[in-house]
Write a protein that holds these residues in place. Sequence first.
Motif, mmCIF file in Angstrom:
data_model
loop_
_atom_site.group_PDB
_atom_site.id
_atom_site.type_symbol
_atom_site.label_atom_id
_atom_site.label_comp_id
_atom_site.label_asym_id
_atom_site.label_seq_id
_atom_site.Cartn_x
_atom_site.Cartn_y
_atom_site.Cartn_z
ATOM 1 N N HIS A 7 36.798 33.655 33.474
ATOM 2 C CA HIS A 7 35.535 32.933 33.484
ATOM 3 C C HIS A 7 35.771 31.433 33.680
ATOM 4 O O HIS A 7 35.199 30.793 34.559
ATOM 5 N N ARG A 48 31.026 40.520 43.914
ATOM 6 C CA ARG A 48 30.448 39.830 42.746
ATOM 7 C C ARG A 48 29.354 40.675 42.103
ATOM 8 O O ARG A 48 28.331 40.937 42.736
ATOM 9 N N ASP A 49 29.551 41.040 40.834
ATOM 10 C CA ASP A 49 28.561 41.909 40.195
ATOM 11 C C ASP A 49 27.298 41.137 39.814
ATOM 12 O O ASP A 49 26.294 41.731 39.447
ATOM 13 N N TRP A 50 27.321 39.823 39.951
ATOM 14 C CA TRP A 50 26.132 39.038 39.594
ATOM 15 C C TRP A 50 25.259 38.709 40.811
ATOM 16 O O TRP A 50 24.231 38.067 40.684
ATOM 17 N N SER A 91 23.183 40.327 44.246
ATOM 18 C CA SER A 91 22.716 41.564 44.900
ATOM 19 C C SER A 91 21.679 41.188 45.960
ATOM 20 O O SER A 91 21.201 40.052 46.002
ATOM 21 N N VAL A 147 20.234 36.682 41.983
ATOM 22 C CA VAL A 147 21.311 36.271 41.073
ATOM 23 C C VAL A 147 20.937 36.798 39.703
ATOM 24 O O VAL A 147 19.834 36.523 39.217
ATOM 25 N N VAL A 148 21.827 37.557 39.092
ATOM 26 C CA VAL A 148 21.477 38.223 37.840
ATOM 27 C C VAL A 148 20.998 37.205 36.788
ATOM 28 O O VAL A 148 21.607 36.151 36.605
ATOM 29 N N GLY A 149 19.857 37.507 36.208
ATOM 30 C CA GLY A 149 19.314 36.680 35.120
ATOM 31 C C GLY A 149 18.754 35.330 35.559
ATOM 32 O O GLY A 149 18.376 34.517 34.718
ATOM 33 N N ASP A 174 30.674 30.972 43.039
ATOM 34 C CA ASP A 174 31.283 31.274 41.731
ATOM 35 C C ASP A 174 31.267 30.040 40.837
ATOM 36 O O ASP A 174 30.895 30.089 39.674
ATOM 37 N N PHE A 220 27.770 29.219 39.657
ATOM 38 C CA PHE A 220 27.271 30.230 38.719
ATOM 39 C C PHE A 220 27.953 30.088 37.356
ATOM 40 O O PHE A 220 27.284 29.996 36.328
ATOM 41 N N HIS A 221 29.284 30.032 37.362
ATOM 42 C CA HIS A 221 30.007 30.009 36.089
ATOM 43 C C HIS A 221 29.868 28.664 35.379
ATOM 44 O O HIS A 221 29.851 28.609 34.157
ATOM 45 N N ARG A 278 26.476 28.851 33.708
ATOM 46 C CA ARG A 278 26.443 29.850 32.647
ATOM 47 C C ARG A 278 27.207 29.394 31.404
ATOM 48 O O ARG A 278 26.908 29.822 30.291
#
Length: 379
Positions: free
Chosen positions: A4, A294-296, A298, A316-318, A371, A374-375, A378
């Motif tokens: 992360h 990337r699982d976040w 879709s 983007v998830v969430g 990435d 996003f990270h 987060r």
Amino acid sequence: MTEHAHRAIMPTRKPARPFFSSGPCAKPPGYSPAKLATHSLGRSHRSKLGKARLAHCIDLMRELLELPATHRLGIVPASDTGAYEMAMWTMLGARPVTALAWESFGEGWVTDAVKQLKLAPTVIRADYGALPDLAAIDWTHDVLFTWNGTTSGVRVPNAEWIPADRQGLSFADATSAVFAYDIDWAKIDVATLSWQKVLGGEGAHGVLILGPRAVERLETYTPAWPLPKVFRLMAKGALNEGIFTGETINTPSMLAVEDAIWALEWAKSIGGLKGLMARSDANAAALDKLVAERDWLSYLAVDPTTRSKTSVCLSVVGADAAFIKAFTAALEKEGAAYDIAGYRDAPPGLRIWCGATVDTADIEALGQWLDWAFHSLRS
Ligand SMILES: Cc1ncc(COP(=O)(O)O)c(C=O)c1O
């Protein structure tokens, strides 16, 4: 170091041309305003030279689109909207209308058919991410649709759903689609486009394509409502053929025309329509790899066969609107990606243009930056 934390480290390699806007789109690689031919500037667009440059632009578009001789192509005012409105206002009202809408631009044509032209169309809708039921269309109607829904990243898969023996006319807003997909012109009565999409040209002018049945409509039907001069395709009871040879209705920007000619000549140099489609396909495939890793991330488009290869919309998830704003602002501040927020009316997400003027290496370089943004947000 956790994975992360590692991912929140700023990458070193930036996309060389971080221009991922879905319109105006990136200029073609190698473009510079200094490379444009300027001998037509400061001259009348009706001079021999002006008309020759407009005709050259038309000829190049016809060649690049692989447009059959059955179809006319002209340069008209007010970008894609101008061309599509011109078609709606001059041809609709002769028979019932069906309008398809699955995102903001299609919805805009519905609004005009209902509120401005008061046509009471049958409206077939789908939510962002889906395509409406194309089998439900009554083809005794004129049918309005958007080939590539730029704001949801959902497109029609092909033209097979348009019957060869249709009674109504098919009206395709094809601005984010042409030069990126194969278009079966026999199924298209009206198509519109603008230069600032796949070609990376300038806005301002629209392009109107008319098949023989659309011309027949114009010649046999007069709408009940008044038409402003910039919409008029008929002159003295006949089609104004000059529009399709470079005699524009009013004054065009010759600078925009020269810019489009440069882009079209670039397109020719890379193999024409096939070359443009190959670049767009490679970009979409590179982005697909990023999404798969990337699982976040879709796709907003649910069905891969209706997923856009130009205006690719991602979830983007969430993420809510504030997250996307901060995410895209961080990337813009670093000069890593410009204009990748989804459209204002679409669900919050990202939209990354994969048209031919974008370089695949730049899509690839984008991955680590996504990435990082996003990270960082987060954590
Ligand atoms: C599908 C579609 N239709 C219409 C428009 C409006 O085009 P213009 O600004 O060229 O009039 C756009 C612009 O992004 C679009 O993507």
